[in-house]
Design an enzyme around this catalytic site. Structure first.
Site, PDB file in Angstrom:
ATOM      1  NE  ARG A 103      -3.619   2.069   2.757  1.00 32.38           N
ATOM      2  CZ  ARG A 103      -3.572   2.663   3.948  1.00 32.38           C
ATOM      3  NH1 ARG A 103      -2.867   2.121   4.915  1.00 32.38           N
ATOM      4  NH2 ARG A 103      -4.235   3.761   4.181  1.00 32.38           N
ATOM      5  CG  HIS A 107      -1.625   4.921  -0.721  1.00 33.39           C
ATOM      6  ND1 HIS A 107      -2.548   5.482   0.134  1.00 33.39           N
ATOM      7  CD2 HIS A 107      -2.191   3.771  -1.174  1.00 33.39           C
ATOM      8  CE1 HIS A 107      -3.622   4.704   0.203  1.00 33.39           C
ATOM      9  NE2 HIS A 107      -3.415   3.658  -0.586  1.00 33.39           N
ATOM     10  CG  HIS A 236      -8.045  -5.183  -2.565  1.00 32.98           C
ATOM     11  ND1 HIS A 236      -9.129  -4.507  -3.057  1.00 32.98           N
ATOM     12  CD2 HIS A 236      -7.234  -4.228  -2.027  1.00 32.98           C
ATOM     13  CE1 HIS A 236      -8.990  -3.210  -2.831  1.00 32.98           C
ATOM     14  NE2 HIS A 236      -7.839  -3.021  -2.212  1.00 32.98           N
ATOM     15  CD1 TRP A 268     -11.349  -7.083  -0.701  1.00 34.79           C
ATOM     16  CD2 TRP A 268      -9.713  -6.609   0.733  1.00 34.79           C
ATOM     17  NE1 TRP A 268     -11.330  -5.720  -0.531  1.00 34.79           N
ATOM     18  CE2 TRP A 268     -10.329  -5.395   0.346  1.00 34.79           C
ATOM     19  CE3 TRP A 268      -8.639  -6.548   1.642  1.00 34.79           C
ATOM     20  CZ2 TRP A 268      -9.934  -4.153   0.834  1.00 34.79           C
ATOM     21  CZ3 TRP A 268      -8.238  -5.308   2.119  1.00 34.79           C
ATOM     22  CH2 TRP A 268      -8.875  -4.134   1.725  1.00 34.79           C
ATOM     23  CG  ASP A 297     -13.120  -4.857  -3.463  1.00 33.19           C
ATOM     24  OD1 ASP A 297     -12.069  -4.566  -4.055  1.00 33.19           O
ATOM     25  OD2 ASP A 297     -13.254  -4.773  -2.230  1.00 33.19           O
TER      26      ASP A 297
END
Length: 417
Positions: A103, A107, A236, A268, A297
């Site tokens: 992540r 980002h 995910h 997930w 999603d």
């Protein structure tokens, strides 16, 4: 997909002790690798002592991380990057922080705007996420913990930029979790101050009114297409969303209540530290209420264009891995300024073609065939440098041979005339 940018994938984190000022000093007796290229050049060796300065890494109490400028050949030192990669692998073994490192890299890169040409105004992978002003963006909730995990590695390897470290950590986490080998390159230049951070609002939201349109608005702005949006969504398969950070997910489920790492959150997938195509399989099946499905999603199986790729990846993990590797590498390069401009790889490239076997007759003047005696002389010179008809020379020796051939050919011509 959006939660990878705006959610809060969790991992067991180091104790959040207050950041203190840390200093790494490089003595003149042991110059940093970034200066070795200067020393190895005779014409520049006299400049070395004057140019060799101390390199300092600072971590302020406000959460900003910066590196004092020091002379260097490229933005990052390749040897230090390789060593940092090994340290990241060790970090992953003890903290299970794969999701938050993925992540972090996303980002930092995901603020890119293809419609802005100037660097760093265009955003992208430039290390700006190390500054507190950007860490406070809502989509970056919790990412300060990723910075705390990586800061000791940054201090250890001062010849590595934050921009490269973030992308190295992200790629290493994917590969370490069982994902595909990513065709990464390095040499990203860091922004120098918080005033160069992008404005808030460039990262995707997890629950917009029109999820498919929102994903396209955000990712098309980065220059990515529908296939790449769906492939990246597959990341995910790693991680959890924590409601106290993102506002999404359950406090805990049967899959997260016991960790690994800090317990809690909603994942997930069942095996949320394993990189595979379970994300697509589980969304398609819709069987387990303990698994998270965000509006963005669900959109990849509802939108006709997205669904083509989502269905494909649910059935074919190899196809998913291939497309994901390309999309991840592309994302990691967005907006970056590379030094050297073409970047560089940490892994061995394709094997080079073997040098051609030496054949003396090939190097005649074109007007007159070399005599057998001259060919023998050339061959003797060739073998004197360590070559043989069955052992081609390296390129630097071959250049010397060509010079010898030219000189001998010239002498022969003069004698015969």
């Amino acid at each position: 997909m959006a939660a990878a940018f705006g959610g809060a994938a969790a991992s067991r984190l180091l104790s959040p002790a207050a950041a203190t000022k840390s200093t790494v000093s490089l003595s003149s007796a042991s110059p940093p690798p970034s200066l070795r290229c200067l020393r190895s050049t005779p014409l520049l060796s006299h400049l070395f002592l004057r140019q060799h300065k101390r390199s300092t890494v600072h971590a302020s109490s406000a959460g900003n991380y910066s590196t004092a400028a020091s002379p260097k050949c490229f933005a990052s030192d390749s040897d230090q990057l390789k060593s940092a990669r090994e340290d990241i692998k060790e970090l992953l073994k003890t903290t299970f922080c794969h999701p938050i490192l993925v992540r972090l890299g996303w980002h930092d890169a995901g603020t890119y705007n293809k419609n802005i040409e100037e660097w760093p105004q265009r955003g992208g992978a430039n290390g700006s996420l190390r500054f507190e002003v950007e860490q406070k963006h809502a989509a970056n909730a919790g990412l300060v913990n990723a910075l705390k995990l990586l800061q000791p590695i940054k201090e250890k390897y001062s010849g590595v930029t934050y921009a490269d470290l973030f992308q190295l950590a992200s790629a290493t986490a994917v590969e370490d979790a069982g994902g595909p080998k990513l065709p990464m390159k390095y040499g990203r230049v860091d922004v120098s101050g918080p005033e160069q951070c992008p404005e808030e609002g460039r990262l995707p939201d997890a629950g917009p009114p029109s999820p498919a349109s929102h994903l396209r608005d955000v990712f098309y702005r980065m220059g990515l297409d529908d296939k790449e949006i769906v492939a990246l969504s597959g990341a995910h398969t790693l991680g959890r969303s924590r409601p106290e950070r993102s506002g999404w997910g359950k406090p805990e489920t049967k899959y997260t209540k016991d960790g690994p790492g800090a317990p809690g959150g909603q994942s997930w997938t069942v095996q949320w530290l394993k990189f595979d195509n379970s994300y697509f399989k589980d969304i398609k099946a819709k069987r387990d209420e303990d698994l998270l499905v965000l509006p963005t999603d669900a959109a990849i199986f509802e939108d006709p264009s997205f669904k083509v790729y989502a269905e494909k990846y649910a059935e074919d993990q190899e196809a998913f891995f291939t497309d994901y590797a390309e999309a991840h590498a592309k994302l990691s390069n967005l907006g970056a300024k590379f030094d050297p401009p073409e970047g560089f790889s940490l892994d061995d490239g394709p094997a080079k073609a073997a040098p051609e076997k030496f054949v003396a007759a090939k190097y005649s003047t074109g007007k007159r065939e070399l005599s057998d005696a001259m060919k023998q002389k050339i061959r003797a010179e060739y073998e004197g440098f360590g070559g043989s008809p069955d052992k081609p020379l390296q390129s630097n020796y071959f250049l010397n041979i060509m010079i010898v051939v030219a000189v001998l050919a010239l002498l022969t011509s003069l004698v015969m005339n």
